[in-house]
Design a protein around this motif. Structure first.
Motif, PDB file in Angstrom:
ATOM      1  N   ALA A 104       0.817  -1.218   0.000  1.00  0.00           N
ATOM      2  CA  ALA A 104       0.000   0.000   0.000  1.00  0.00           C
ATOM      3  C   ALA A 104       0.844   1.260   0.000  1.00  0.00           C
ATOM      4  O   ALA A 104       0.413   2.309  -0.493  1.00  0.00           O
ATOM      5  CB  ALA A 104      -0.942  -0.013   1.206  1.00  0.00           C
TER       6      ALA A 104
ATOM      7  N   PHE B 208      -0.827   7.884   1.064  1.00  0.00           N
ATOM      8  CA  PHE B 208      -2.076   8.397   1.645  1.00  0.00           C
ATOM      9  C   PHE B 208      -1.871   8.798   3.110  1.00  0.00           C
ATOM     10  O   PHE B 208      -2.466   9.766   3.584  1.00  0.00           O
ATOM     11  CB  PHE B 208      -3.181   7.353   1.522  1.00  0.00           C
ATOM     12  CG  PHE B 208      -3.577   7.054   0.109  1.00  0.00           C
ATOM     13  CD1 PHE B 208      -4.309   7.969  -0.633  1.00  0.00           C
ATOM     14  CD2 PHE B 208      -3.210   5.867  -0.496  1.00  0.00           C
ATOM     15  CE1 PHE B 208      -4.679   7.705  -1.936  1.00  0.00           C
ATOM     16  CE2 PHE B 208      -3.565   5.586  -1.797  1.00  0.00           C
ATOM     17  CZ  PHE B 208      -4.295   6.509  -2.530  1.00  0.00           C
ATOM     18  N   GLU B 209      -1.049   8.053   3.813  1.00  0.00           N
ATOM     19  CA  GLU B 209      -0.771   8.389   5.210  1.00  0.00           C
ATOM     20  C   GLU B 209      -0.045   9.734   5.302  1.00  0.00           C
ATOM     21  O   GLU B 209      -0.353  10.558   6.185  1.00  0.00           O
ATOM     22  CB  GLU B 209       0.079   7.291   5.847  1.00  0.00           C
ATOM     23  CG  GLU B 209      -0.623   5.945   5.930  1.00  0.00           C
ATOM     24  CD  GLU B 209       0.312   4.827   6.344  1.00  0.00           C
ATOM     25  OE1 GLU B 209      -0.181   3.830   6.898  1.00  0.00           O
ATOM     26  OE2 GLU B 209       1.533   4.955   6.113  1.00  0.00           O
TER      27      GLU B 209
ATOM     28  N   ILE C  12      -6.975   5.470   7.825  1.00  0.00           N
ATOM     29  CA  ILE C  12      -6.306   5.366   6.522  1.00  0.00           C
ATOM     30  C   ILE C  12      -5.595   4.020   6.375  1.00  0.00           C
ATOM     31  O   ILE C  12      -5.856   3.260   5.433  1.00  0.00           O
ATOM     32  CB  ILE C  12      -5.281   6.507   6.313  1.00  0.00           C
ATOM     33  CG1 ILE C  12      -5.954   7.869   6.477  1.00  0.00           C
ATOM     34  CG2 ILE C  12      -4.618   6.364   4.954  1.00  0.00           C
ATOM     35  CD1 ILE C  12      -6.980   8.183   5.421  1.00  0.00           C
ATOM     36  N   THR C  13      -4.712   3.714   7.323  1.00  0.00           N
ATOM     37  CA  THR C  13      -3.859   2.530   7.195  1.00  0.00           C
ATOM     38  C   THR C  13      -4.663   1.239   7.230  1.00  0.00           C
ATOM     39  O   THR C  13      -4.544   0.394   6.333  1.00  0.00           O
ATOM     40  CB  THR C  13      -2.799   2.513   8.308  1.00  0.00           C
ATOM     41  OG1 THR C  13      -2.076   3.746   8.301  1.00  0.00           O
ATOM     42  CG2 THR C  13      -1.838   1.365   8.111  1.00  0.00           C
TER      43      THR C  13
ATOM     44  N   LEU D  70      -6.911   0.445   4.209  1.00  0.00           N
ATOM     45  CA  LEU D  70      -6.141   0.136   3.010  1.00  0.00           C
ATOM     46  C   LEU D  70      -5.708  -1.326   2.960  1.00  0.00           C
ATOM     47  O   LEU D  70      -5.549  -1.891   1.876  1.00  0.00           O
ATOM     48  CB  LEU D  70      -4.900   1.032   2.932  1.00  0.00           C
ATOM     49  CG  LEU D  70      -5.096   2.452   2.395  1.00  0.00           C
ATOM     50  CD1 LEU D  70      -3.790   3.240   2.496  1.00  0.00           C
ATOM     51  CD2 LEU D  70      -5.594   2.432   0.956  1.00  0.00           C
TER      52      LEU D  70
ATOM     53  N   THR E 298     -12.507  -1.880  -1.426  1.00  0.00           N
ATOM     54  CA  THR E 298     -11.302  -1.086  -1.371  1.00  0.00           C
ATOM     55  C   THR E 298     -10.924  -0.573  -2.755  1.00  0.00           C
ATOM     56  O   THR E 298     -10.479   0.568  -2.921  1.00  0.00           O
ATOM     57  CB  THR E 298     -10.141  -1.915  -0.795  1.00  0.00           C
ATOM     58  OG1 THR E 298     -10.525  -2.392   0.487  1.00  0.00           O
ATOM     59  CG2 THR E 298      -8.890  -1.066  -0.660  1.00  0.00           C
TER      60      THR E 298
END
Length: 259
Positions: free
Chosen positions: A151, A155-156, A173-174, A177, A258
């Motif tokens: 991933a 995004f993080e 977020i994490t 994902l 997802t």
């Protein structure tokens, strides 16, 4: 896909399928109900399901943070930690049981202190849960760590630059994902807990209704009543297939969501 792959793939599938089919063909179906519904068999199945569920929950509570640390860290310490966490995958389960006994047994490093406090872990249901967690958690850690590395951190990092706190980033977020990888790891961990034998019998013993899980009951029945052992083995296979099928469907839906 090259056509030549079909031959080794077919042989691999047969290697798994033929023993299961052979077991189904040799079951004493006329007495199947009586063979699998004895008190000892029912107690063992229910104990296996209960302890596997608790052990899988422990794998999630401990394994997800551990996988996150391994995936987001680097260096010699991380490499050493990863090797230690994955060690139960390569050592025989009996060796793992001996290690647990040396740690939590009555004369173990921690067991003697716990006994003074009135806590006896070895040869109890708690020992079954610890043994199952010990051997199953690496499967969850491997799956989640791989999903986290795949991933990435883009995004993080974006969420962090927008002011989100680390805990919020991890939770919102994490984890979403890596849900497909988390589902796969959970399936593997539960299946490993359900089939655990070596570490359990070494660390927890075989007491009916307390520590004798279904794999242990199958082993004992193999000596006294081979027909019952085959029937119980088929029950364990059926339960595993059912759990994997249900959770696999859930994993696929999570993957689609997802995507």
């Amino acid at each position: 896909m090259p056509r030549w792959l079909l031959l080794p793939a077919g042989l691999g599938a047969l290697l798994v399928a033929v023993p299961i089919v052979a077991m189904a063909l040799t079951v004493d179906w006329a007495n199947f109900g009586a063979l699998v519904t004895s008190d000892a068999s029912t107690d063992a199945l229910l104990l296996s399901l209960r302890t596997a569920a608790v052990s899988t929950l422990l794998c999630l509570l401990l394994g997800i943070p551990l996988a996150a640390v391994l995936a987001r860290s680097s260096g010699a310490a991380t490499t050493a930690l990863r090797s230690l966490v994955l060690l139960p995958l390569v050592i025989p389960p009996v060796v793992g049981g001996i290690a647990l006994l040396q740690a939590f047994g009555r004369r173990g490093v921690l067991g003697s202190t716990l006994e003074v406090l009135g806590l006896e872990i070895a040869f109890s249901t708690t020992a079954v849960v610890i043994a199952q967690t010990f051997v199953a958690m690496p499967f969850l850690v491997l799956s989640v760590e791989g999903a986290l590395r795949t991933a990435g951190t883009r995004f993080e990092e974006v969420a962090a630059t927008l002011g989100a706190r680390p805990g919020t980033v991890f939770r919102r977020i994490t984890v979403p994902l890596v849900l497909p990888g988390l589902a796969s790891g959970t399936i593997l961990a539960f299946a490993r807990c359900l089939g655990e034998f070596g570490a359990t019998i070494t660390f927890a013993g075989s007491l009916q209704g307390t520590t004798r899980t279904l794999p242990l009951e199958i082993y004992l029945q193999r000596e006294s009543d081979p027909r019952a052992a085959v029937a119980l083995s088929l029950v364990l296979v059926a339960v595993a297939v059912l759990i994997i099928g249900l959770t696999r469907g859930r994993r696929d839906s999570l993957a689609e969501g997802t995507a």
